[in-house]
Design a protein around this motif. Structure first.
Motif, PDB file in Angstrom:
ATOM      1  N   GLY A 183       0.866  -0.982   0.309  1.00  0.00           N
ATOM      2  CA  GLY A 183      -0.165   0.045   0.197  1.00  0.00           C
ATOM      3  C   GLY A 183       1.156   0.722  -0.254  1.00  0.00           C
ATOM      4  O   GLY A 183       1.805   1.203   0.346  1.00  0.00           O
ATOM      5  N   SER A 184      -0.264   2.236  -0.492  1.00  0.00           N
ATOM      6  CA  SER A 184       1.208   3.760  -0.407  1.00  0.00           C
ATOM      7  C   SER A 184       0.514   4.711   0.106  1.00  0.00           C
ATOM      8  O   SER A 184       1.246   6.118  -0.616  1.00  0.00           O
ATOM      9  CB  SER A 184       0.802   3.965  -1.846  1.00  0.00           C
ATOM     10  N   GLY A 185      -0.099   4.923   0.797  1.00  0.00           N
ATOM     11  CA  GLY A 185      -0.489   5.762   2.197  1.00  0.00           C
ATOM     12  C   GLY A 185      -0.263   6.382   2.272  1.00  0.00           C
ATOM     13  O   GLY A 185       1.010   6.204   2.680  1.00  0.00           O
ATOM     14  N   SER A 186      -0.619   7.397   3.380  1.00  0.00           N
ATOM     15  CA  SER A 186      -0.131   8.348   4.355  1.00  0.00           C
ATOM     16  C   SER A 186       0.409   7.346   6.091  1.00  0.00           C
ATOM     17  O   SER A 186       1.618   7.215   6.234  1.00  0.00           O
ATOM     18  CB  SER A 186      -0.758   8.926   4.605  1.00  0.00           C
ATOM     19  N   TRP A 187      -0.780   6.646   6.287  1.00  0.00           N
ATOM     20  CA  TRP A 187      -0.211   5.385   7.282  1.00  0.00           C
ATOM     21  C   TRP A 187       0.842   4.491   6.614  1.00  0.00           C
ATOM     22  O   TRP A 187       1.440   4.243   7.250  1.00  0.00           O
ATOM     23  CB  TRP A 187      -1.378   4.044   7.345  1.00  0.00           C
ATOM     24  N   ALA A 188       0.764   3.982   5.148  1.00  0.00           N
ATOM     25  CA  ALA A 188       1.805   3.573   4.678  1.00  0.00           C
ATOM     26  C   ALA A 188       2.974   4.009   4.828  1.00  0.00           C
ATOM     27  O   ALA A 188       4.840   3.950   5.215  1.00  0.00           O
ATOM     28  CB  ALA A 188       1.930   2.747   3.436  1.00  0.00           C
ATOM     29  N   THR A 189       3.177   4.596   4.554  1.00  0.00           N
ATOM     30  CA  THR A 189       4.320   5.594   4.351  1.00  0.00           C
ATOM     31  C   THR A 189       4.467   6.130   6.197  1.00  0.00           C
ATOM     32  O   THR A 189       6.323   5.766   6.304  1.00  0.00           O
ATOM     33  CB  THR A 189       3.946   6.989   3.964  1.00  0.00           C
ATOM     34  N   ALA A 190       4.193   6.258   7.318  1.00  0.00           N
ATOM     35  CA  ALA A 190       4.574   6.272   8.706  1.00  0.00           C
ATOM     36  C   ALA A 190       5.227   5.351   8.692  1.00  0.00           C
ATOM     37  O   ALA A 190       5.964   5.111   9.308  1.00  0.00           O
ATOM     38  CB  ALA A 190       3.091   6.286   9.067  1.00  0.00           C
ATOM     39  N   LEU A 238      -0.048  -5.152   5.153  1.00  0.00           N
ATOM     40  CA  LEU A 238      -1.006  -4.347   4.843  1.00  0.00           C
ATOM     41  C   LEU A 238      -2.114  -3.329   5.779  1.00  0.00           C
ATOM     42  O   LEU A 238      -2.194  -3.415   6.515  1.00  0.00           O
ATOM     43  CB  LEU A 238      -2.719  -5.756   4.547  1.00  0.00           C
ATOM     44  N   THR A 239      -1.948  -2.402   4.315  1.00  0.00           N
ATOM     45  CA  THR A 239      -2.047  -0.915   4.941  1.00  0.00           C
ATOM     46  C   THR A 239      -2.998  -0.200   3.141  1.00  0.00           C
ATOM     47  O   THR A 239      -3.393   0.587   3.334  1.00  0.00           O
ATOM     48  CB  THR A 239      -1.023   0.314   4.692  1.00  0.00           C
ATOM     49  N   ILE A 240      -3.653  -1.311   2.905  1.00  0.00           N
ATOM     50  CA  ILE A 240      -4.826  -0.660   1.645  1.00  0.00           C
ATOM     51  C   ILE A 240      -5.760  -0.351   2.426  1.00  0.00           C
ATOM     52  O   ILE A 240      -6.359  -1.418   3.204  1.00  0.00           O
ATOM     53  CB  ILE A 240      -4.186  -1.858   0.297  1.00  0.00           C
ATOM     54  N   PRO A 241      -6.417   0.190   1.976  1.00  0.00           N
ATOM     55  CA  PRO A 241      -8.307   0.644   2.406  1.00  0.00           C
ATOM     56  C   PRO A 241      -8.926  -1.222   2.141  1.00  0.00           C
ATOM     57  O   PRO A 241      -8.804  -1.712   0.836  1.00  0.00           O
ATOM     58  CB  PRO A 241      -8.629   1.974   1.614  1.00  0.00           C
ATOM     59  N   SER A 242      -9.613  -0.898   3.244  1.00  0.00           N
ATOM     60  CA  SER A 242     -10.400  -2.384   3.627  1.00  0.00           C
ATOM     61  C   SER A 242     -10.945  -2.706   2.628  1.00  0.00           C
ATOM     62  O   SER A 242     -11.538  -3.676   1.866  1.00  0.00           O
ATOM     63  CB  SER A 242     -10.877  -2.190   5.087  1.00  0.00           C
ATOM     64  N   ALA A 243     -11.852  -1.353   1.748  1.00  0.00           N
ATOM     65  CA  ALA A 243     -13.324  -1.594   0.305  1.00  0.00           C
ATOM     66  C   ALA A 243     -11.676  -1.568  -0.467  1.00  0.00           C
ATOM     67  O   ALA A 243     -12.879  -2.277  -1.629  1.00  0.00           O
ATOM     68  CB  ALA A 243     -13.788   0.265   0.334  1.00  0.00           C
ATOM     69  N   PHE A 244     -11.134  -1.344  -0.562  1.00  0.00           N
ATOM     70  CA  PHE A 244     -10.220  -1.597  -2.022  1.00  0.00           C
ATOM     71  C   PHE A 244      -9.278  -3.205  -2.155  1.00  0.00           C
ATOM     72  O   PHE A 244      -8.763  -3.964  -2.849  1.00  0.00           O
ATOM     73  CB  PHE A 244      -9.413  -0.802  -2.178  1.00  0.00           C
ATOM     74  N   LEU A 245      -9.910  -3.495  -0.410  1.00  0.00           N
ATOM     75  CA  LEU A 245      -8.199  -4.964   0.167  1.00  0.00           C
ATOM     76  C   LEU A 245      -8.502  -6.047  -1.252  1.00  0.00           C
ATOM     77  O   LEU A 245      -7.810  -6.678  -1.668  1.00  0.00           O
ATOM     78  CB  LEU A 245      -8.560  -5.016   0.860  1.00  0.00           C
ATOM     79  N   ASP A 246      -9.487  -6.678  -1.006  1.00  0.00           N
ATOM     80  CA  ASP A 246     -10.033  -7.640  -1.883  1.00  0.00           C
ATOM     81  C   ASP A 246      -9.682  -7.415  -3.357  1.00  0.00           C
ATOM     82  O   ASP A 246      -9.335  -8.719  -3.842  1.00  0.00           O
ATOM     83  CB  ASP A 246     -11.824  -8.302  -1.603  1.00  0.00           C
ATOM     84  N   ARG A 247     -10.200  -6.414  -3.582  1.00  0.00           N
ATOM     85  CA  ARG A 247     -10.059  -6.491  -5.394  1.00  0.00           C
ATOM     86  C   ARG A 247      -8.190  -6.128  -5.733  1.00  0.00           C
ATOM     87  O   ARG A 247      -7.243  -6.773  -6.502  1.00  0.00           O
ATOM     88  CB  ARG A 247     -10.319  -4.777  -5.746  1.00  0.00           C
ATOM     89  N   SER A 248      -7.822  -5.895  -4.455  1.00  0.00           N
ATOM     90  CA  SER A 248      -6.342  -5.556  -4.540  1.00  0.00           C
ATOM     91  C   SER A 248      -5.586  -6.546  -4.355  1.00  0.00           C
ATOM     92  O   SER A 248      -4.326  -7.234  -5.207  1.00  0.00           O
ATOM     93  CB  SER A 248      -5.823  -4.373  -3.751  1.00  0.00           C
ATOM     94  N   TYR A 261       1.765  11.328   0.016  1.00  0.00           N
ATOM     95  CA  TYR A 261       1.125  11.595   1.372  1.00  0.00           C
ATOM     96  C   TYR A 261       2.441  11.916   1.630  1.00  0.00           C
ATOM     97  O   TYR A 261       4.048  11.292   1.835  1.00  0.00           O
ATOM     98  CB  TYR A 261       0.587  10.266   1.467  1.00  0.00           C
ATOM     99  N   LEU A 262       2.272  12.400   2.725  1.00  0.00           N
ATOM    100  CA  LEU A 262       3.458  12.744   3.216  1.00  0.00           C
ATOM    101  C   LEU A 262       5.025  13.450   3.040  1.00  0.00           C
ATOM    102  O   LEU A 262       5.898  12.536   3.660  1.00  0.00           O
ATOM    103  CB  LEU A 262       3.703  11.721   4.908  1.00  0.00           C
TER     104      LEU A 262
END
Length: 331
Positions: free
Chosen positions: A11-18, A81-91, A52-53
């Motif tokens: 995953g590549s969002g803000s929490w992944a970056t942190a 895993l840091t992918i938002p839950s709504a997109f995890l299954d698809r990812s 992000y960040l």
């Protein structure tokens, strides 16, 4: 000869970056999966996450970047895993790697809407991953404060306490304190519920209720969370600890809380769709609201705050009228 497990962030969002920033205090290198190869090229060029960040600079020589999900899982022992839950299954839909020897840590704090499952259940049922190889990162901890290196506390939950301790040790640094727990179900469900509560907190803020009422709302909310997690997974737990109450407080009150921000917009009169478009980030509590409503059809726990949010977001009820009805149910 012992070799350190190879860790990758998915995953590549803000929490992944942190989390990448935290882990690189203690490990020589990490893998990092980005869905978009162009983001990887920008990251390498500018030495920070382009989305992000952006103030956090990285030594890119210590990062192995991936845009192939299967290769990421094949080449690493621990996957965060840091992918938002709504997109995890698809990812993870194209993932065909043998998972039973991996250790997968969820930093998602959401619920998989396709099956109304917390991430641990999803990993266990879809990929046959034993619960002893599933971990959960619980707060309270906002990515923005990690970026600023403000002291924060994390709880690492796993039924295998040894694995929890090993990963918790890798998270320790001057601005992170870590603790362990065996309660993966309670910490995950609590993190889902607190996002819904944070939306409620934002709604009442948008409706111009004050701090006095916010305090009553949150006092009732922790009781609501306790009722639900005790029903779903009845073990001995201290609901007042930071993994539960602390995470609720920071998500309900913090300026960095996207769920509170989303709720504030709803309280001010934005439609759900407009609020989502303007935020440019995922408010996990939106999806969690519907899932918890559906899950609770089986458990029938008294969840007045969560049901109020459901009525506003999914039944189109007027926020002001719904909150007035809620005020009569709180003590």
């Amino acid at each position: 000869m012992f070799t350190e497990p190879k860790i990758a962030i998915v995953g590549s969002g803000s929490w992944a970056t942190a989390l990448a920033k935290i882990l690189l205090n203690n490990v020589d290198r990490i893998g990092w999966y980005f869905r978009n190869p162009e983001s990887i090229e920008q990251f390498k060029r500018f030495k920070h996450n382009p989305g992000y960040l952006r103030g956090v600079e990285f030594d890119i020589d210590r990062i192995d970047f991936y845009s192939d999900i299967n290769k990421t899982f094949e080449e690493h022992d621990v996957l965060v895993l840091t992918i938002p839950s709504a997109f995890l299954d698809r990812s993870l839909s194209e993932l065909n790697v043998e998972m039973t020897n991996k250790y997968v840590v969820s930093a998602i704090k959401g619920i998989i809407p396709e099956g109304n499952q917390i991430v641990g259940q999803y990993l266990n049922q879809k990929f046959k991953l034993p619960y002893e190889r599933i971990g959960v990162i619980a707060g309270p901890c906002h990515a923005e404060e990690v970026a600023l290196e403000r002291l924060s506390y994390l709880t690492i939950a796993c039924p295998d306490i040894r694995r929890a301790r090993d990963f918790a040790f890798k998270m320790e640094c001057p601005y992170i304190r870590s603790h362990v727990s065996d309660d993966i179900f309670g910490t995950e469900y609590a993190s889902v519920l607190k996002n819904i509560i944070a939306i409620a907190s934002g709604i009442v803020h948008g409706l111009r209720y004050g701090d006095n009422f916010q305090a009553v709302l949150i006092a009732n909310a922790i009781q609501e969370i306790k009722r639900f997690v005790d029903k779903v997974h009845p073990i001995t737990r201290d609901i007042k600890s930071s993994a539960y109450l602390g995470d609720l407080l920071v998500t309900a009150y913090s300026q960095f809380s996207r769920n509170r921000t989303f709720g504030t917009m709803i309280g001010k009169g934005y439609t759900t769709r407009t609020a989502q478009l303007e935020m440019h980030m995922v408010a996990e509590g939106y999806y969690a609201t519907k899932s918890i409503h559906e899950i609770n059809q089986e458990y029938k726990v008294n969840l007045p705050i969560c049901e109020t949010v459901y009525n506003i977001l999914y039944e189109g009820e007027n926020p002001a009228a719904e909150v007035r009805r809620l005020t009569e149910k709180l003590r």
